[in-house]
Design a protein around this motif. Structure first.
Motif, PDB file in Angstrom:
ATOM      1  N   LEU A 182      39.599 146.820 -41.310  1.00  0.00           N
ATOM      2  CA  LEU A 182      40.908 146.906 -40.652  1.00  0.00           C
ATOM      3  C   LEU A 182      41.441 145.516 -40.316  1.00  0.00           C
ATOM      4  O   LEU A 182      42.617 145.227 -40.503  1.00  0.00           O
ATOM      5  N   VAL A 183      40.563 144.657 -39.816  1.00  0.00           N
ATOM      6  CA  VAL A 183      40.967 143.287 -39.494  1.00  0.00           C
ATOM      7  C   VAL A 183      41.393 142.556 -40.758  1.00  0.00           C
ATOM      8  O   VAL A 183      42.414 141.860 -40.782  1.00  0.00           O
ATOM      9  N   PHE A 184      40.626 142.713 -41.818  1.00  0.00           N
ATOM     10  CA  PHE A 184      40.970 142.074 -43.088  1.00  0.00           C
ATOM     11  C   PHE A 184      42.310 142.572 -43.620  1.00  0.00           C
ATOM     12  O   PHE A 184      43.147 141.787 -44.073  1.00  0.00           O
ATOM     13  N   ALA A 185      42.535 143.874 -43.548  1.00  0.00           N
ATOM     14  CA  ALA A 185      43.800 144.448 -44.015  1.00  0.00           C
ATOM     15  C   ALA A 185      44.979 143.942 -43.176  1.00  0.00           C
ATOM     16  O   ALA A 185      46.037 143.588 -43.712  1.00  0.00           O
ATOM     17  N   ALA A 186      44.808 143.879 -41.877  1.00  0.00           N
ATOM     18  CA  ALA A 186      45.867 143.391 -40.995  1.00  0.00           C
ATOM     19  C   ALA A 186      46.148 141.914 -41.269  1.00  0.00           C
ATOM     20  O   ALA A 186      47.309 141.484 -41.295  1.00  0.00           O
ATOM     21  N   HIS A 187      45.109 141.141 -41.475  1.00  0.00           N
ATOM     22  CA  HIS A 187      45.271 139.709 -41.746  1.00  0.00           C
ATOM     23  C   HIS A 187      45.988 139.491 -43.088  1.00  0.00           C
ATOM     24  O   HIS A 187      46.859 138.624 -43.201  1.00  0.00           O
ATOM     25  N   THR A 188      45.638 140.277 -44.096  1.00  0.00           N
ATOM     26  CA  THR A 188      46.273 140.162 -45.411  1.00  0.00           C
ATOM     27  C   THR A 188      47.752 140.512 -45.326  1.00  0.00           C
ATOM     28  O   THR A 188      48.598 139.824 -45.889  1.00  0.00           O
ATOM     29  N   GLU A 189      48.099 141.571 -44.603  1.00  0.00           N
ATOM     30  CA  GLU A 189      49.504 141.959 -44.445  1.00  0.00           C
ATOM     31  C   GLU A 189      50.274 140.900 -43.675  1.00  0.00           C
ATOM     32  O   GLU A 189      51.433 140.617 -43.977  1.00  0.00           O
TER      33      GLU A 189
END
Length: 82
Positions: A12-19
């Motif tokens: 989730l953190v990775f996805a949020a950071h990528t967005e």
């Protein structure tokens, strides 16, 4: 169980950071948008100045100053002609 929760949180953190990185604009995009905003503002300002200069108040004021200047010129010519 704890490992699966930790992996899910990391995903989730990775996805949020990528967005978040995709949403950030580059400097080139910022300057491009700034240039477009300046063009829009200059067009709006030009239209506003045109409307003001064509207004009845501006026309009457210009005519009044022209008349006063002509009267003053005539008075000066009459005074210093002799």
């Amino acid at each position: 169980m704890k490992l699966s929760i930790a992996v899910a949180v990391l995903m989730l953190v990775f996805a949020a950071h990528t967005e978040a990185q995709e949403a950030e604009k580059t400097i080139v995009e910022h300057f491009s948008n700034f240039g477009d905003q300046l063009k829009d503002m200059s067009v709006k300002t030009k239209d506003l100045v045109g409307k003001i200069s064509d207004s009845e108040f501006a026309t009457k004021t210009r005519n009044w100053f022209t008349e006063q200047f002509d009267k003053m010129k005539t008075k000066i010519d009459e005074t210093f002609q002799a």
